[in-house]
Structures are given as C-alpha cells and as structure tokens.
Design an enzyme around this catalytic site. Structure first.
Site, mmCIF file in Angstrom:
data_model
loop_
_atom_site.group_PDB
_atom_site.id
_atom_site.type_symbol
_atom_site.label_atom_id
_atom_site.label_comp_id
_atom_site.label_asym_id
_atom_site.label_seq_id
_atom_site.Cartn_x
_atom_site.Cartn_y
_atom_site.Cartn_z
ATOM 1 C CB SER A 98 -6.366 -14.857 7.217
ATOM 2 O OG SER A 98 -7.661 -14.460 7.591
ATOM 3 C CE LYS A 134 -8.510 -17.304 9.120
ATOM 4 N NZ LYS A 134 -9.391 -16.910 7.976
ATOM 5 C CE1 TYR A 142 -9.092 -16.671 13.070
ATOM 6 C CE2 TYR A 142 -10.770 -15.041 13.606
ATOM 7 C CZ TYR A 142 -9.969 -15.677 12.676
ATOM 8 O OH TYR A 142 -10.042 -15.326 11.361
ATOM 9 C CE1 TYR A 156 -9.769 -16.143 3.867
ATOM 10 C CE2 TYR A 156 -8.927 -14.144 2.874
ATOM 11 C CZ TYR A 156 -9.048 -14.984 3.961
ATOM 12 O OH TYR A 156 -8.452 -14.651 5.129
ATOM 13 C CB VAL A 197 -8.031 -8.420 6.035
ATOM 14 C CG1 VAL A 197 -9.078 -9.264 5.372
ATOM 15 C CG2 VAL A 197 -7.975 -8.614 7.514
#
Lengths: 319, 319, 319, 319
Positions: A73, A76, A200, A252, A270
């Site tokens: 992530s 991103k 992705y 998150y 992660v």
C-alpha cells in the site's frame, strides 16, 4: 526552512536512529506477518530496518537494510503522485478525500456512495488511481509509474522490479479487490476493472529496500521538489494534497491514534513497510513485517514514535 | 520556535487578515444558517468576524467582532482539555481516537462498536467526555468547564455564559443526542444519560466572541501553556493529543478536504464558529453562521484557507 | 385436498381471471419498464397477460399471452429446485434462509456475513445456487436446468431458449453481479465466479410465456409432484423449503406488504413476470413489464391481489 | 373450512401433543434462559409447557402448565391487534411492513429509514404501536390493552397482570429501547418517548400461562372472530395483516428457517413463550425459557415443528 542541525539539537541522528532500531526489534516480537498471501507469510518476522533521508542530503540506514520488500500500500502514495503530476482533471470526481472509518478493503461504503471511494489510500480508491496512470495497457501504466519512481529516487540504482511471486500470489487470491473493481465499474467509476486490478497488483509487488524508499519519498518532504537533484516532481499544491491525505487517511483504521502518538504524515503497507514524511526536514522509511492488530508494522510504529518524540518533530506541536 | 516576524515575512498580519475578511464576506453569501434549532436560524447569515492571537501576544480582530455566538461543537475541544487536565484514567477506554467517516450525529457505528464512540468530537464521544467533567451534578460540571475556560482565556472579561434560549431550544429538540446517550448507557459507557446530555447542551450554548475564542485557545498552539500568562493548562502530551484529534476528526465529514485545502488542526461548530490552531505560531477564530453543505462555516473555511496559504502555515508543508 | 370447485365456490375461474386482467391493464399504466439493460427497456409497458394452472388440470390464459419474456429472477426458483432435486449436501452451508431487508443487489450484508448470502433469491444467493447446478462447464449447467424445466413443464412445447440479446446485454452491463461473485469467491463461497455469473446470466435470459410458466411451476403447488404427469420433481420437504422461501424472500423489499395484501408465496422478476403458488390448488403466472417502485410488476401485483381476495386463497386466512 | 377431525386424520390431538412435549423437554436441555434482565434469568430452564386451542373448542394443555410467564414480544401481536381494532389511520405511515434482516433491537436501519421502523414486531416498531394504544396516559393505554386481551380470552379467568419485578427490571435496564424511542422522537415518529417506552415495558411484563395464551390468540386463526364466543375482535383484513406479518417478521432473524421447518405464522418472546397460528384450525402456545442462539425457545421450536409436520399443517403445503 530549518537546517538539519536545528532539528537535532544536541542529538546525533545516527544515535537516535540506533536507539530506535533497538526498540523496534523488541516491538517486532509481539506481531505476526500478514498471511493473506503465502509470499508475505514467508517473511522473517524478526527483520527490522530503518532509513532516514534528510533534505540536507544526510542518509542513515540501519538494521536489516539488505532486505527487499514489496511496496504494497505504500505504492498508493507514488501512484497518486504519478497521476497528479500529469494533471488528470477527472481524478477527484472519482475519488473522495475523506477518511473512511472502515477497514481498507471494505466494500460497504461504496454502496451508499455510488462507487466513489472515500480516499485514494483505501484499496478501492487506489484501484481508481491506478486506472488513471497514463498508458494504453497495463504494461505501459506500470512502466509510467516505474519511470516516476526512478526519477524520484534520484535515478540511482533503485529498479523497482516487480516481485513476480508476490504478484502471482495476488492474482490468484485477490478476489476482494476484483469485487471492488467490478463494483466501481458498475457505477461508471472505472473503465476496465481487469486491467486496473492487474496494474494495482503489480504496483503493490514492486520491490524496494528502506534506503531506496526513504530517498524516493524525499520530494514529499520538500514541497514536491527533490532537494538533492532539484528535480520538481509535483507542484507544491499537489504535493501538499498527498501529504495531507497521508496524515488523515494513511494508516487505515489506526490513523487517529498514529496522529496522537507519532504526529507525522505516513503511509503503511501490509508487507511491513512504512514511509513517514516530516515536511521541511526528512523522510523515514521503516521495515518490519511483524504486524499489529490494525495491520501496521509494530517495529515501524515504535521506531517512528520514538524518533518523532525524541526530536519533537510531530507536526501537531511547536517545533 | 519561530518568531512571529519569521512567519509573516514581508506581510503585515492585519493586512492579511483584512484581505481574508473580504473574501469571507463574499463566501458567506453562498450558505445558510443552521435551522435545526430556531435560535440558530435567527443568526444574520451575512455576519463575518475573525480574530488572530499570536504566541508573541499580538491580537487582531476584524469584522463583526461584537457578535457573540454559542460555542456548539467547538466546546468539545475545551471539554476534552478540561477532562484531560485532571487526568481521568478511564476516558480513553470509553472513547476511541479515530475518524468516523460518518455524519456527526450518526448512531450506526455505535452499534457495531458496542457503544464506544469513534472519537471525542462526534456528538456521542463529546457526550462521554462531558460525563467525565468533575462535579457531582450537571451544574458543578458546567462550572468546572467554565473555570477552565476562564483560566485559559487569561481570566479577562470573557464570561462564557450559557445562552438560555439556545440551551432550552436544544433541550426540547435534542432527541437524537438523547438517543445516543441512552444507547451508550445500554453498553455501560455512560452512567447517567440525562445529566450527560444536559451538561452537553449547556456547554454547546456557552457564548463567546471571536477575540475571546482565539485567546482562549492559545494554549493549544503552545504545547499546553498559555504563552501570555505562562499558566500551564495541559501537559505537552495531552495538548498534542487534542491537536492531533482536531487535525484528523475536527471537521466531521470535511476533515480530509480541509487538511488538503487549509492544512491546520481546527474545530468547527454549527453556530458558525471555527477555531484553528497553528502550533508554535497562533490561533485563528472565525465566525460566519452561513454554512456549507458539510455543516461548516463557509466564511471561516475561506478565511482560513486564504491565510494559511498566504503565510504558508499548513502543517503539511515545509515552513 | 380441496377440489377446484370447492375453491371457486360459485365463481367461474375464467370470469375471475378476466376481471383481474382488466384491473391489471389499468394498473400497468402507472409503471415503467426496467431500464438497466436496453433489451428490457424495449418491452411494451402496456402488455399484460395472466395464466392459471390448477391441480385438476384446468388451464386459463388471457391477455397478451403470445408475448415471451425472460425469466429473470423467477429463474431462481427453478434453479434452486434443480439443485435440491439432486440432493446437494453443501448448498445450505453456503446460502442462508432469511429475508435480507436489503435491495436485491446489495453487497453490504455480504461483508458482515462473510460472503454467505442471506437467501437463494437475492442475486448473490442465486449466483451460489447456479454454481451448484450439475455440469462441468456453464453450458452443461444451463442444459441441466433446461432439462429440469422441460420435465416440470410436462415436456410439452416449452423450449426455454436463451434470449441471446438479453444475455449479451447482461454480459456487458452485469458488473454488480460480477462484484458479488468475486466477493463470494474471496470468502470461499464460490469456486469460479466467472462461470457462475455466466450461468446466472443465461438462466435469467430464458424465455417463457405465461401459460408455460404457470404449467412449469405446478409441481410447487402439489408438494413436488406434477399433478398431471405424476412425475415427482422434488421431495415434499424440499418443495416446502422453496415455497416457504418464496413466501418470506420472494419479492425483495416488498415481501411483507405482498404477504399482507396478497398472501401467497410468489417470485417476481424485473422483466415483469411473477409466479404465484397456492399450495393444494393452483399456480398463477402473470406478466406485465411496467414495474412499480419496488421493482415488481404493477399489473401482476394487482391481478394476484384481486384473485386471492376474491377466492379467499391467502395462506394466512382460513379457507 | 376443515373440521378438526379432518386435520387430525387418525391421530388423537392429545397423543400428538404428548409426543411433542417429550421432544420439547429434550430440546430444552441445549439452551439457556435470557439473562439481560435478572428476572428472566431466574426462570427454570427445564420448564416446558404447551397448549392447543382449536376452532371447534377443543383445548389441550400439557407439561408445566401452571407456570406463568411474561408475554414479552408476544405482546406485540396483541398490541397491534388492539390498535388496528380501533382503526388508527396513521399507524402504517409510521411503521413499515417488511422483514428487517437485523436483530430485533437494531438501531442501524432506523437511521437510513428516517426513524420509521421496518415492522411492528421489532422493538422500535412495537414501541410505535404502543404509542398508538388509546388513552391519555400510560396507565390508560395499558388498561385498554388489558381489556382487549380479556375480551379475546373469552373474558374468563385470565387477568394479564403486570409482573412488577420484571417491569422494574426492564425500567432500570432498558436503555437500548429508550435510545430507539428518543431516536424516533427525533424523526417525529413518536410523540412522547418516555410514555411509549413505559407502556411497552408494561405490556411486555404481562403474565399468562400457555392455556390462556392459546385461547386468547384463537381469533387470529379465525379471521378475527373468536370462534367460541362469536365476538369479532378484528376485521378479516386487519386480522390477515397481523397473521401475514407474523409469518414474515415474527421470529426475528430466524423467520425464514422457521417458515421452512415449521411453516406457520408465529410470534416468539425472550421469556420463552411462542404463539403459533394455524388459520382455520387452531392456535398452539408453547413455553420453554431455554433459548437457542437466535433468541427463540428451543422447546417451542421443536414442539411446533413436530406437530406441524405430523399433522401436515404448514401453510406452505397442500393440506
């Protein structure tokens, strides 16, 4: 702008980072590697590494610095930068800018919000961003992102290869993300859900080490300009957009506690990587695959908290 | 710490604020006063005021500075400070620290989270905080809050009276808040829902003007210490907790966009008041009862955006 | 078991149905055809047809009986029957038996229930059922369903062809169903989401007219045995399971009002077809593509209500 | 209408019920009494009783028939009947008629549906119904309900006293219901939330034994007329409304499985009472305070399933 020495006061940066690393190693014992794809579960939960890059050009990297890990992530942030850099006028019609209050993979809120994800850092939002990378097919889009990353990294040795095993692992298990993409296609937010998900998965599987990560993100701490090469990656406004979204949506469902405890914009993944940005000063990249209950690296949380408190770098305090 | 002059560069503070006020007056034309209680609907939607207090002791107040307005949700910041100041050990067991992603009055998430509100700035969380104010009954608790406010304001003329008409208006219409309180009582998060709601209604109805508000919040920009009187209101850690929560949870469902556009910790209320905190520098209090679609003062949003951009005070940029 | 004449009392069946048809034609004027796929929007909103098949072998069909329409969600009843007939032991581990309270395409509840749909008549549940049709590929599964349907219809002229235009329309627009399927795959509830969705799209596109539909469903009114051919399609227990689920889950978010107004087990589809089952007596198939706000055929609702009240056939009344 | 003997075939009613009771006693061992109020937790989990009343006047009561228990949610059926009887024109504007898919006490759906509960048998809906009982205060409303119950019971010995201990227990613990009531007041669906909740608590605490319950509900099986006294309690249409709602909303989140397994309209309560209605034939009242995971009496479920299957009384089968 502060000089590095002003921030450090009487501290030597390497001493602070060394102390942080010890605390990080202890913290890592309490966590577990992500298991949702087999490749991530194979990581060594005791691995811990940290790297700092300062605007003044100082670089410190300690711990298991040779370990390469997938961006997951954290990618991103860079995909968003890559899309903003070329000035896409429609992106913000398709992604919102608000914290979601839900788990990163939640599909619930998409229903009530007609397929427009809450922010670019939850999975649904990141898939939309990936669909806006320039290029006629998935391969071209990944190449566009890689060029951006290489430029941001100072065009040194960092290659940002895709870990094929992790990528394939995602491909055979990533049905929740495919659900999100098809759902957004239903609402007209995506064109081609299969390609968007494939890009992705590839960006998430790009490999870095902590030193590369800290260096590559350095423009984020300097209003969009690489302070070493003087390459401008983003306008100050677009850069601030990303940094503000990291602060409000980057961890998150732990983003509020992280703001309280650590107090800097950051983005976690992660695989155990975390990139922290201290505007005007430095970036800190951490690695530690042992995760806590909210899915964030325990070692990274601990090391960032220690350093920011020791150096009073929280953006929510006078400094 | 920066000196004021360093921040301003070549700008005179009063000039920047004057320009901001003009933009605020224009922006106010697009909004409408809150109507959920009659007393708020009676406000003049064209009213706009702004006040700045700096750590160096400079004070600027312009516009309709004589208008007194009720604190509404801005009171949540001070009630939280008042509770943290006396060191309640159980508060964070009963309130979380995460953005909610929902409307400020939503009861939905309370169900899945067993009555523990997402953060102290949504209504449910603020009601829990109010229940932790010290005092054996509602009157004593409000008095404790008032004493805290008076001390924070430098013990000058500010009185923080309760607007009885607004308070009574809340009492006869505030059934959604009563629902929240009873629901939390069910989960054991509150003791006495009726008292907690009554205190909450009273604190929301406390009256201030913009100059008082900017001055009273000044300790938040200075790590918990009033820079003028040198009174310590909060420990640096508790102060940072509040400021970080303002940044991540302070503007309801507009918090992400506000971070992107303005980039400072702030708290808004439906009466049209907003308190912005720039750590190490100043506070800015705005008033403008004409609200936008997300329930935040249009004039305030515009004035804060202008000032922070002009003076490069966003916490998400180098400065 | 009642004889037909006992039910009718002094009424002639054809007279009651004729009167119902007139009311149905009037009701149809207030509705609109489904528009989510172009092929459905092309239907004539004024078309209305009705057919009754009794256990005694009487058949009445009136109105636009030549119109063939796609089964859409009415196919869910027959697919479930086809799967139960061969005794799948795992089906009810993967689909629940409860009304959902949500729209037929909602993905929200799937998240909290770990991918196990609420019942076999919402889309997600029907896709799971389709995945349990026997056959090694999609073509074989559809053929298995068609054989079941032909047998149930008395093996007469009914062919249950797939309307290729409707099927292709679904294929290019059915991303919400693909999202559901991928989401259930994530939770391990489905094996191959692409095949399951393809079968589902094909079964929904199977063509019938009202007389065929009433005749094909007749076993449902007779404890699983075709009263004409004496073929047993289902055990009484499995048949009762389907009929009970029609009563509690057959009309989406209008199931309660339908139970109150009409009082019989039924299943509707967005093409405007509805199959009603009166255990021990008859089936009634209705067609009217003009839908009401809950997505059910207005003409069908009206005709069924009239007939059940005139003949006192509600299962919730003495009869 | 069937005669009783036709239903029983070769069975003697008392033999079927005796056999059911034995199965019920075994089933009760697997459950636990409700614990949310202390008074309910004090019940003997081994207690089991059953009573049948037929339209022909036959009455059978077996097991622990002397135990009196509080109606709890079974009262919702009678309160609804009492309100419909006097023809309230606004009730259905304030309560819907659809299964909720949620737990009986859920507040979530109320938010999205603007305070209008899904049906009269979830707590929120029942509180609205109670607010429509005639009478100027709570006492008068409870008295109106009691008069209705006494009339329905044939005006025999049944007194429908309120168990004061249970009532007080509810008063000091029922904050979730108070939350629901305040929430509906917010949306204008209720006038006085405190009174409505008080009436609701009292009606839930009314005492019956199984024979009284079966006898009192008998009009529900006979289109609204007491078949013994020939008193008409409800119009056939209003009676059918209630029975249809029992079938679709009467067992909370087990309503679909109950329809499949048992197949009759019924209403359960947390004290362990269940009233089943077989239109045209009989009522069956069961008691067994040991509950299963969905909050329904295990003994009652088992006894009803056995009897309905043995006598083929499911409304979803030919009979």
């Amino acid at each position: 702008m502060h000089t590095q020495s002003a921030v450090l006061g009487g501290n030597r940066l390497v001493d602070v980072v060394t102390e942080a690393l010890e605390l990080g190693r202890t913290a890592a014992r309490g966590g577990r590697c992500a298991t949702y794809i087999p490749e991530l579960a194979n990581a060594d939960p005791a691995s811990v590494a940290i790297a700092v890059s300062t605007l003044a050009g100082e670089e410190v990297a300690l711990g298991d610095t040779a370990v390469r890990f997938t961006l997951q992530s954290v990618s991103k942030v860079f995909a968003l930068a890559c899309v903003l850099q070329r000035g896409d006028p429609h992106l913000w019609e398709r992604v919102q800018m608000e914290p979601s209050g839900d788990a990163f993979h939640s599909i619930v809120r998409l229903e009530e919000e007609q397929g427009r994800p809450r922010n670019p850092f939850i999975n649904a939002g990141a898939i939309v961003v990936s669909a806006h990378l320039s290029g006629s097919d998935g391969k071209a889009r990944i190449e566009a992102l890689r060029q951006f990353l290489r430029r941001a990294s100072g065009s040194g040795v960092a290659r940002f290869d895709v870990d094929e095993a992790v990528y394939r692992s995602e491909c055979v298990t990533g049905f929740r993300n495919r659900a999100l993409a098809n759902y957004m296609k239903h609402f007209g937010v995506l064109e081609d859900p299969d390609v968007a998900v494939d890009v992705y998965f590839r960006q998430c599987a790009m490999l870095v080490d902590v030193a590369e990560l800290a260096r590559t993100g350095l423009f984020l701490a300097n209003a969009g300009e690489d302070p070493i090469t003087r390459n401008r990656l983003l306008t100050p406004r677009d850069n601030r957009t990303i940094v503000a979204l990291m602060a409000t949506c980057g961890l998150y469902d732990e983003v509020g506690r992280f703001a309280v405890r650590v107090g800097i914009p950051a983005k976690s993944g992660v695989s155990g990587g975390v990139l922290g940005v201290i505007p005007g000063h430095m970036t800190v990249a951490c690695y530690g695959p042992a995760l806590g209950p909210a899915g964030n690296s325990l070692a990274a949380m601990t090391m960032l908290e220690f350093i920011m408190n020791r150096l009073s770098l929280s953006v929510f305090e006078p400094r």
